[in-house]
Scaffold this motif. Structure first.
Motif, mmCIF file in Angstrom:
data_model
loop_
_atom_site.group_PDB
_atom_site.id
_atom_site.type_symbol
_atom_site.label_atom_id
_atom_site.label_comp_id
_atom_site.label_asym_id
_atom_site.label_seq_id
_atom_site.Cartn_x
_atom_site.Cartn_y
_atom_site.Cartn_z
ATOM 1 N N ALA A 57 67.325 -46.684 -60.514
ATOM 2 C CA ALA A 57 66.352 -45.679 -60.077
ATOM 3 C C ALA A 57 65.979 -45.890 -58.613
ATOM 4 C CB ALA A 57 65.107 -45.724 -60.952
ATOM 5 N N ALA A 58 65.859 -47.140 -58.185
ATOM 6 C CA ALA A 58 65.526 -47.421 -56.785
ATOM 7 C C ALA A 58 66.631 -46.929 -55.859
ATOM 8 C CB ALA A 58 65.296 -48.913 -56.592
ATOM 9 N N VAL A 59 67.892 -47.104 -56.259
ATOM 10 C CA VAL A 59 69.017 -46.625 -55.449
ATOM 11 C C VAL A 59 69.006 -45.101 -55.382
ATOM 12 C CG1 VAL A 59 71.539 -46.455 -55.382
ATOM 13 C CG2 VAL A 59 70.451 -48.645 -55.877
ATOM 14 N N LEU A 60 68.789 -44.446 -56.497
ATOM 15 C CA LEU A 60 68.754 -42.985 -56.518
ATOM 16 C C LEU A 60 67.597 -42.432 -55.686
ATOM 17 C CD1 LEU A 60 69.592 -42.287 -60.267
ATOM 18 C CD2 LEU A 60 71.068 -41.924 -58.288
ATOM 19 N N LEU A 61 66.430 -43.081 -55.776
ATOM 20 C CA LEU A 61 65.282 -42.632 -54.991
ATOM 21 C C LEU A 61 65.522 -42.817 -53.490
ATOM 22 C CD1 LEU A 61 62.273 -43.878 -57.126
ATOM 23 C CD2 LEU A 61 62.901 -41.519 -56.645
ATOM 24 N N ARG A 65 65.474 -39.817 -50.834
ATOM 25 C CA ARG A 65 64.582 -39.839 -49.667
ATOM 26 C C ARG A 65 65.363 -39.648 -48.375
ATOM 27 N NH1 ARG A 65 61.320 -44.578 -52.189
ATOM 28 N NH2 ARG A 65 59.638 -43.420 -53.172
ATOM 29 N N ALA A 66 66.529 -40.281 -48.271
ATOM 30 C CA ALA A 66 67.365 -40.124 -47.082
ATOM 31 C C ALA A 66 67.831 -38.675 -46.948
ATOM 32 C CB ALA A 66 68.560 -41.064 -47.149
ATOM 33 N N GLU A 67 68.191 -38.063 -48.059
ATOM 34 C CA GLU A 67 68.627 -36.666 -48.055
ATOM 35 C C GLU A 67 67.491 -35.745 -47.605
ATOM 36 O OE1 GLU A 67 69.854 -33.410 -51.416
ATOM 37 O OE2 GLU A 67 70.525 -35.476 -51.719
ATOM 38 N N ILE A 68 66.289 -35.982 -48.112
ATOM 39 C CA ILE A 68 65.130 -35.161 -47.730
ATOM 40 C C ILE A 68 64.812 -35.346 -46.250
ATOM 41 C CG2 ILE A 68 62.636 -34.905 -48.073
ATOM 42 C CD1 ILE A 68 63.161 -35.488 -51.066
ATOM 43 N N ALA A 69 64.859 -36.586 -45.775
ATOM 44 C CA ALA A 69 64.586 -36.850 -44.356
ATOM 45 C C ALA A 69 65.616 -36.143 -43.474
ATOM 46 C CB ALA A 69 64.601 -38.346 -44.091
ATOM 47 N N GLU A 70 66.866 -36.133 -43.898
ATOM 48 C CA GLU A 70 67.924 -35.450 -43.141
ATOM 49 C C GLU A 70 67.670 -33.942 -43.098
ATOM 50 O OE1 GLU A 70 72.659 -34.617 -43.712
ATOM 51 O OE2 GLU A 70 71.881 -36.590 -44.294
ATOM 52 N N ARG A 71 67.274 -33.371 -44.221
ATOM 53 C CA ARG A 71 66.976 -31.935 -44.259
ATOM 54 C C ARG A 71 65.798 -31.592 -43.354
ATOM 55 N NH1 ARG A 71 67.074 -30.495 -50.653
ATOM 56 N NH2 ARG A 71 69.233 -31.102 -51.045
ATOM 57 N N ARG A 72 64.757 -32.422 -43.380
ATOM 58 C CA ARG A 72 63.589 -32.175 -42.521
ATOM 59 C C ARG A 72 63.984 -32.253 -41.056
ATOM 60 N NH1 ARG A 72 58.932 -35.674 -45.652
ATOM 61 N NH2 ARG A 72 58.647 -34.193 -47.354
#
Length: 81
Positions: A57-61, A65-72
């Motif tokens: 779960a920590a790896v998936l989170l 988070r990296a994906e969301i930061a990239e989109r932002r």
């Protein structure tokens, strides 16, 4: 929390559950030690599984988070142009 601590903690909880079960049934606690070992092994495996689940779960989170930061970052770059 480390893997060993997780397994030992769950195993001790299994032992406590077994002792509690025998106490409710008013049976001798040391009559069948194999039952204690089975309870500890079962709960220890549950602890191992919970640890592995937490690691996954920590790896998936982190990936999410990296994906969301990239989109932002892309959205900020597009809106400032």
């Amino acid at each position: 929390m480390s893997l060993i601590a997780n397994i030992v903690g769950f195993s001790l909880f299994g032992l406590a559950a077994r002792v509690g079960q025998l106490g409710i049934q008013k049976r001798p606690l040391f009559d069948n030690p194999i039952g204690h070992a089975v309870a500890m092994g079962t709960f220890g495996f549950a602890g191992y599984w919970a640890y592995q689940w937490d690691q996954r779960a920590a790896v998936l989170l982190a990936a999410k988070r990296a994906e969301i930061a990239e989109r932002r970052e892309k959205a900020e770059g597009a809106s400032s142009t």
